[in-house]
Design a protein around this motif. Structure first.
Motif, PDB file in Angstrom:
ATOM      1  N   PRO A 151      21.627  -9.767  13.962  1.00 17.87           N
ATOM      2  CA  PRO A 151      20.950  -9.497  12.702  1.00 17.87           C
ATOM      3  C   PRO A 151      20.697 -10.802  11.965  1.00 17.87           C
ATOM      4  O   PRO A 151      21.603 -11.630  11.840  1.00 17.87           O
ATOM      5  CB  PRO A 151      21.945  -8.604  11.954  1.00 17.87           C
ATOM      6  CG  PRO A 151      22.783  -7.990  13.019  1.00 17.87           C
ATOM      7  CD  PRO A 151      22.848  -9.004  14.126  1.00 17.87           C
TER       8      PRO A 151
ATOM      9  N   PHE B  67       9.267   0.308  15.163  1.00 17.92           N
ATOM     10  CA  PHE B  67       9.771   1.608  15.590  1.00 17.92           C
ATOM     11  C   PHE B  67       9.457   1.771  17.066  1.00 17.92           C
ATOM     12  O   PHE B  67       8.312   1.608  17.478  1.00 17.92           O
ATOM     13  CB  PHE B  67       9.067   2.684  14.766  1.00 17.92           C
ATOM     14  CG  PHE B  67       9.497   4.074  15.091  1.00 17.92           C
ATOM     15  CD1 PHE B  67      10.689   4.562  14.592  1.00 17.92           C
ATOM     16  CD2 PHE B  67       8.720   4.884  15.883  1.00 17.92           C
ATOM     17  CE1 PHE B  67      11.087   5.847  14.889  1.00 17.92           C
ATOM     18  CE2 PHE B  67       9.119   6.172  16.182  1.00 17.92           C
ATOM     19  CZ  PHE B  67      10.302   6.645  15.678  1.00 17.92           C
TER      20      PHE B  67
ATOM     21  N   ALA C 111      20.038  -6.638  21.799  1.00 21.54           N
ATOM     22  CA  ALA C 111      19.820  -6.647  20.362  1.00 21.54           C
ATOM     23  C   ALA C 111      20.028  -8.053  19.826  1.00 21.54           C
ATOM     24  O   ALA C 111      21.082  -8.646  20.047  1.00 21.54           O
ATOM     25  CB  ALA C 111      20.781  -5.671  19.694  1.00 21.54           C
TER      26      ALA C 111
ATOM     27  N   GLU D  11       7.583  -7.410   6.965  1.00 21.62           N
ATOM     28  CA  GLU D  11       7.035  -6.172   7.523  1.00 21.62           C
ATOM     29  C   GLU D  11       6.952  -6.221   9.042  1.00 21.62           C
ATOM     30  O   GLU D  11       6.724  -5.200   9.677  1.00 21.62           O
ATOM     31  CB  GLU D  11       5.671  -5.837   6.918  1.00 21.62           C
ATOM     32  CG  GLU D  11       4.634  -6.925   7.005  1.00 21.62           C
ATOM     33  CD  GLU D  11       4.572  -7.755   5.723  1.00 21.62           C
ATOM     34  OE1 GLU D  11       5.656  -8.180   5.268  1.00 21.62           O
ATOM     35  OE2 GLU D  11       3.466  -7.982   5.211  1.00 21.62           O
TER      36      GLU D  11
ATOM     37  N   ALA E 268       9.477  -7.710  10.839  1.00 17.45           N
ATOM     38  CA  ALA E 268      10.816  -7.986  11.353  1.00 17.45           C
ATOM     39  C   ALA E 268      11.422  -6.774  12.038  1.00 17.45           C
ATOM     40  O   ALA E 268      12.464  -6.859  12.651  1.00 17.45           O
ATOM     41  CB  ALA E 268      11.729  -8.438  10.214  1.00 17.45           C
ATOM     42  N   GLN E 269      10.776  -5.618  11.912  1.00 22.76           N
ATOM     43  CA  GLN E 269      11.278  -4.436  12.603  1.00 22.76           C
ATOM     44  C   GLN E 269      10.108  -3.663  13.164  1.00 22.76           C
ATOM     45  O   GLN E 269       8.985  -3.789  12.702  1.00 22.76           O
ATOM     46  CB  GLN E 269      12.066  -3.534  11.656  1.00 22.76           C
ATOM     47  CG  GLN E 269      11.186  -2.746  10.700  1.00 22.76           C
ATOM     48  CD  GLN E 269      11.932  -1.615  10.029  1.00 22.76           C
ATOM     49  OE1 GLN E 269      13.132  -1.576  10.007  1.00 22.76           O
ATOM     50  NE2 GLN E 269      11.182  -0.678   9.490  1.00 22.76           N
TER      51      GLN E 269
ATOM     52  N   LEU F 235      14.715  -4.722  16.004  1.00 22.06           N
ATOM     53  CA  LEU F 235      14.494  -5.897  15.163  1.00 22.06           C
ATOM     54  C   LEU F 235      13.696  -6.927  15.942  1.00 22.06           C
ATOM     55  O   LEU F 235      13.869  -7.089  17.149  1.00 22.06           O
ATOM     56  CB  LEU F 235      15.831  -6.501  14.736  1.00 22.06           C
ATOM     57  CG  LEU F 235      16.709  -5.628  13.849  1.00 22.06           C
ATOM     58  CD1 LEU F 235      17.925  -6.408  13.408  1.00 22.06           C
ATOM     59  CD2 LEU F 235      15.931  -5.152  12.641  1.00 22.06           C
TER      60      LEU F 235
ATOM     61  N   LYS G  37       6.613  11.023  19.770  1.00 21.15           N
ATOM     62  CA  LYS G  37       6.312   9.817  19.004  1.00 21.15           C
ATOM     63  C   LYS G  37       7.169   9.709  17.751  1.00 21.15           C
ATOM     64  O   LYS G  37       7.185   8.679  17.097  1.00 21.15           O
ATOM     65  CB  LYS G  37       4.844   9.817  18.591  1.00 21.15           C
ATOM     66  CG  LYS G  37       3.891   9.842  19.757  1.00 21.15           C
ATOM     67  CD  LYS G  37       3.232   8.477  19.923  1.00 21.15           C
ATOM     68  CE  LYS G  37       2.310   8.455  21.105  1.00 21.15           C
ATOM     69  NZ  LYS G  37       2.865   7.751  22.248  1.00 21.15           N
ATOM     70  N   ARG G  38       7.839  10.798  17.390  1.00 21.95           N
ATOM     71  CA  ARG G  38       8.497  10.802  16.089  1.00 21.95           C
ATOM     72  C   ARG G  38       9.987  10.532  16.166  1.00 21.95           C
ATOM     73  O   ARG G  38      10.652  10.475  15.155  1.00 21.95           O
ATOM     74  CB  ARG G  38       8.256  12.159  15.415  1.00 21.95           C
ATOM     75  CG  ARG G  38       6.822  12.324  14.987  1.00 21.95           C
ATOM     76  CD  ARG G  38       6.605  13.657  14.325  1.00 21.95           C
ATOM     77  NE  ARG G  38       5.403  13.651  13.536  1.00 21.95           N
ATOM     78  CZ  ARG G  38       5.403  13.358  12.234  1.00 21.95           C
ATOM     79  NH1 ARG G  38       6.511  13.077  11.619  1.00 21.95           N
ATOM     80  NH2 ARG G  38       4.264  13.367  11.573  1.00 21.95           N
ATOM     81  N   VAL G  39      10.481  10.425  17.367  1.00 18.55           N
ATOM     82  CA  VAL G  39      11.914  10.192  17.525  1.00 18.55           C
ATOM     83  C   VAL G  39      12.105   8.841  18.184  1.00 18.55           C
ATOM     84  O   VAL G  39      11.446   8.546  19.190  1.00 18.55           O
ATOM     85  CB  VAL G  39      12.545  11.293  18.390  1.00 18.55           C
ATOM     86  CG1 VAL G  39      14.040  11.087  18.484  1.00 18.55           C
ATOM     87  CG2 VAL G  39      12.226  12.649  17.820  1.00 18.55           C
ATOM     88  N   GLY G  40      12.953   8.029  17.629  1.00 21.44           N
ATOM     89  CA  GLY G  40      13.123   6.718  18.247  1.00 21.44           C
ATOM     90  C   GLY G  40      14.176   5.903  17.553  1.00 21.44           C
ATOM     91  O   GLY G  40      15.050   6.429  16.859  1.00 21.44           O
ATOM     92  N   ARG G  41      14.064   4.633  17.777  1.00 24.22           N
ATOM     93  CA  ARG G  41      15.033   3.715  17.198  1.00 24.22           C
ATOM     94  C   ARG G  41      14.292   2.568  16.533  1.00 24.22           C
ATOM     95  O   ARG G  41      13.095   2.397  16.715  1.00 24.22           O
ATOM     96  CB  ARG G  41      15.951   3.162  18.281  1.00 24.22           C
ATOM     97  CG  ARG G  41      16.872   4.210  18.862  1.00 24.22           C
ATOM     98  CD  ARG G  41      17.626   3.629  20.020  1.00 24.22           C
ATOM     99  NE  ARG G  41      18.430   4.614  20.701  1.00 24.22           N
ATOM    100  CZ  ARG G  41      19.707   4.858  20.435  1.00 24.22           C
ATOM    101  NH1 ARG G  41      20.314   4.172  19.486  1.00 24.22           N
ATOM    102  NH2 ARG G  41      20.368   5.758  21.095  1.00 24.22           N
ATOM    103  N   ILE G  42      15.028   1.783  15.788  1.00 26.73           N
ATOM    104  CA  ILE G  42      14.452   0.632  15.106  1.00 26.73           C
ATOM    105  C   ILE G  42      14.832  -0.612  15.892  1.00 26.73           C
ATOM    106  O   ILE G  42      16.006  -0.836  16.169  1.00 26.73           O
ATOM    107  CB  ILE G  42      14.962   0.556  13.664  1.00 26.73           C
ATOM    108  CG1 ILE G  42      14.369   1.709  12.857  1.00 26.73           C
ATOM    109  CG2 ILE G  42      14.595  -0.765  13.044  1.00 26.73           C
ATOM    110  CD1 ILE G  42      14.898   1.778  11.469  1.00 26.73           C
TER     111      ILE G  42
END
Lengths: 514, 300
Positions: free
Chosen positions: A400, A384, A397, A379, A381-382, A372, A365-370
């Motif tokens: 931006p 995990f 993607a 709060e 707009a992104q 958008l 659960k602690r490794v990942g990507r962000i």
């Protein structure tokens, strides 16, 4: 349980209570409901049934090495079942009757109602299992060797797996029992029968009586990737555990690579002398078959094994196997290197080992990507996303939303309230107090007005029954300012709602700019 | 120390020739060291990555930020200036190494995704490793340093000792990946000093821009170069202007008296980032000077 077949909804399974009320398999759903208005019906899930049957067939290999699942057929009621080729197996449990009883008892214990039929031909066994109940009070029926014709004779023709149309055709001629067919399948009348009915009829009768061989095709056994190692005497040394793991990983990787298969879950089990077992489970982001990265992943967790009184056995199994994608090796001088070289720019493939190792120690659960999201609310707009999900289905993607410095690099998930003083009621603040420190504003840019989606706010959602009033105009907005303090720190602060003469303004600090 | 002359020793060259010989040997040693460090990994680390600011690049040995090394960036205030400076460096590193992925590890929150766009970084390329303790952060950084697919690693660390620092430095040299250690900031502990194992050490704090100074879109930082590579400590005022393709102001070499922002080209056209680091006014020498650090708009 019902299933749609053509333009007719038919009952494919019924429990004892329904059968007591007169519901029969093969009936149309409308008839069944008319018979029993309180009938609880559910659509049948053929795929799930087939999967369950396959699993049961695999389980039945304890009785015979040669088992097959017969999937349900909407044309032939009650077709679903299991074949077991028990030639040479019955004596192991004390005879055919004992074998049939053992099997039905085992199914009953597992919560299935099952009936067994045992005969010299698959067709006869099939008929006895489904239609033999009326002639015996046991949950199995056995035809003695060579006695198939006699055993089948009183059964209805439907027991031959003929389909409803063919059965009706036979019924119209008064051929209701299998025994009625015997005079017709020999001699000159056989040709008449062959002309009048599809060839299926004669095929099935011949197969059931053993005049025509009908094979049972067993389900292919999937290769199981597991290795084990037994130590000559128990050991408590860490080095022994490491060596054992290394060796098992090497063996398993060789076998996986030979089959061109990779696995995503590996379970290493250590058995100690008092019968306890400890497991280490490793998951990988993509199918893996190479020994070296696998050994490194296990090395992270081997310390968690407590040798206790001493460990004397190890096992390593691979799950979630799937064929490995083929990698093209480059031609030319690079091809002379050992193993396929990876292009460092081949992002996902090159990063997978790193992500696996981060998973191993930090948790999935602690490794990942962000990711958008196109949402106006900062709060939201992104989000995990864990690395598994990100690799599995990475959405395209979105562009931006902002290219300027309009968004901070630190955003507080919950805006922090600040005391602020503004010069004009709806202007930026001249000073504010945040975390006990007073900041004087030297420069302010804004406002940038962001309207909240008030229909998702908690107060609005809380009471769907009573039509709540939408929030008053101008309260569900935020006016964001980018302020720079005299010390040179840049903050993102906002005033909640429009200025109102009768209420003090509420200011919040939401982010920090670089 | 007095040494007995041996027959093998060549006679000491006199005066200027000796200096020349020492310089030659130094370059030779540097060459051998460079060859030794890249032998271990499959992908040799590219040379130093220039900041694109002549004054800083000229001051640093090698002409830029050394890759395959650990650099420490200390926050000088409660703001995010150090993070911004690190992100600007990561944007430079991703372009120079032609790798897109980079890793963030720390205990707090990762950088806000939409805010990365201002540095020309796509959040999709960021791998986030949220750690539970400093030991995990250091471990994750060390793992990342061994992954040649990464362009850079940004680590948020509060406590680090000499041993961990040396491990990181060694892993960086072997793996060819550059790590930026972020210390302090709004969530970190201030004043926590790292043992001297980082290749360079920087201190960054926010710099107020005078009204209109540097345009309205921009972040000003005071960047103190504290130590590294034998170069002397020095301070600069750096202006980051996101979204401006080639606007990069140049330095005014002679102190705060004349510190207007000028436009000038700082990088090759291929490296022109969406945002450019720009430089103003190296502050009068030394890393600790306080006082008026606010850049003023030049009249002319």
């Amino acid at each position: 349980m019902w299933i749609g077949s053509g333009n007719r909804l038919a009952v494919v399974a019924a429990n004892h209570a329904a059968e007591a009320a007169g519901v029969r398999v093969g009936q149309s759903l409308a008839d069944a409901r008319a018979l029993c208005p309180a009938l609880v019906t559910k659509p049948a899930d053929g795929a799930a049934d087939a999967r369950a049957l396959t699993r049961l067939a695999a389980w039945c290999r304890r009785f015979s090495p040669w088992t097959a699942a017969v999937p349900a057929d909407p044309e032939i009621p009650g077709e679903a079942g299991l074949w077991l080729e028990v030639t040479g197996c019955a004596h192991l449990v004390g005879g055919e009757a004992a074998l049939a009883a053992t099997i039905t008892r085992a199914f009953a214990r597992a919560g299935f109602s099952a009936r067994a039929g045992l005969a010299g031909t698959p067709g006869a066994a099939h008929a006895l299992a489904r239609f033999g109940a009326q002639f015996t009070d046991q949950d199995h029926a056995i035809a003695p060797p060579g006695g198939e014709a006699e055993a089948l004779s009183p059964l209805p023709v439907a027991a031959l797996r003929l389909g409803a149309n063919l059965c009706e055709g036979l019924d119209a001629l008064g051929l209701r029992r299998i025994g009625d067919l015997y005079p017709l399948i020999r001699g000159p009348k056989r040709a008449v029968l062959a002309r009048r009915f599809p060839s299926l009829l004669l095929e099935r009768v011949d197969a059931a009586l053993g005049r025509h061989f009908e094979p049972i095709s067993p389900d292919r056994e999937r290769p199981r990737f597991a290795t084990r190692l037994t130590l000559p005497e128990p050991s408590r040394a860490e080095a022994v555990i490491e060596r054992a793991c290394e060796r098992l990983v090497g063996e398993l990787a060789t076998r996986l690579a030979a089959h061109g298969i990779g696995a995503q879950r590996f379970v290493f089990t250590a058995f100690d002398t008092v019968g306890r077992s400890q497991r280490i489970v490793i998951g990988t982001a993509r199918p893996l078959a190479a020994a070296k990265p696998l050994a490194r992943l296990f090395a992270l967790k081997l310390g968690g094994i407590d040798p206790g009184p001493g460990i004397d056995g190890f096992a390593l199994e691979a799950f979630e196997t799937q064929p490995l994608p083929l990698r093209q090796r480059p031609l030319g001088p690079e091809a002379d290197g050992d193993g396929p070289r990876q292009d460092p720019r081949d992002d996902a493939a090159a990063l997978a080992p790193l992500i696996d190792r981060l998973h191993g120690r930090l948790g999935r659960k602690r490794v990942g990507r962000i990711a958008l999201h196109p949402n106006h609310l900062p709060e939201r707009a992104q989000a995990f996303t864990t690395a598994d999900a990100a690799e599995a289905e990475r959405p395209p993607a979105p562009a931006p939303p902002e290219t300027g410095p309009g968004r901070p690099v630190r955003l507080f998930p919950k805006p922090e309230p600040v005391d602020a003083m503004a010069e004009v009621p709806d202007g930026p603040p001249v000073w504010f107090r945040w975390r006990g420190t007073r900041h004087r504003v030297a420069r302010a840019l804004g406002p940038e007005r962001i309207a909240l989606d008030w229909w998702t706010l908690p107060g609005w959602q809380a009471n769907p029954a009573a039509p709540a009033q939408p929030p008053a105009l101008g309260t569900a907005i935020r006016d964001y300012y980018r302020v720079e303090t005299e010390a040179g720190t840049r903050f993102w602060i906002y005033r909640a709602g429009l200025h109102r003469a009768d209420a003090p303004a509420h200011w919040y600090l939401h982010g920090i700019f670089p | 120390m007095k040494e007995a002359p041996t027959p093998m020793r060549p006679p000491a060259p006199p005066g200027g020739a000796r200096r020349e010989a020492i310089a030659r040997l130094k370059t030779e040693i540097a060459r051998i060291e460079a060859a030794g460090t890249t032998a271990g990994s499959g992908t040799p680390a590219p040379g130093p990555v220039p900041f694109g600011i002549a004054a800083i690049d000229g001051h640093l040995p090698g002409g830029g930020l050394a890759t395959g090394a650990v650099h420490e960036i200390v926050a000088g205030d409660d703001g995010m200036g150090a993070t911004g400076f690190a992100l600007a460096l990561i944007a430079r590193l991703t372009r120079a190494t032609a790798r897109s992925a980079w890793l963030w590890c720390g205990q707090g929150l990762p950088p806000y995704g939409p805010g990365l766009a201002g540095f020309g970084l796509d959040p999709a390329h960021l791998i986030v490793a949220r750690c539970a303790c400093d030991r995990d952060v250091l471990w994750a950084m060390e793992e990342g340093l061994g992954a040649p697919a990464l362009a850079a690693i940004l680590g948020d660390v509060a406590e680090i000792d000499t041993r961990a620092g040396r491990r990181l430095a060694l892993a960086a040299r072997l793996g060819g990946v550059t790590a930026l250690l972020l210390r302090g900031g709004p969530d970190g502990q201030k004043g926590a000093a790292m043992p001297a194992v980082a290749a360079t050490r920087w201190r960054v704090r926010g710099l107020p821009l005078a009204p209109g100074g540097g345009g309205e879109d921009g972040f000003g930082w005071r960047v103190d170069f504290l130590r590294g590579g034998g170069a002397l400590p020095r301070s600069w005022q750096v202006l980051w202007r996101p979204g401006q393709p080639e606007a990069a102001a140049k330095t005014c070499e002679d102190g705060p008296k004349d510190d207007g922002w000028e436009n000038g080209n700082t990088g090759g056209p291929g490296l022109a980032p969406p945002g450019a680091l720009s430089l103003a006014a190296p502050l009068s020498g030394g890393a600790a000077p306080e006082g008026d650090t606010r850049p003023q708009r030049a009249a002319g």
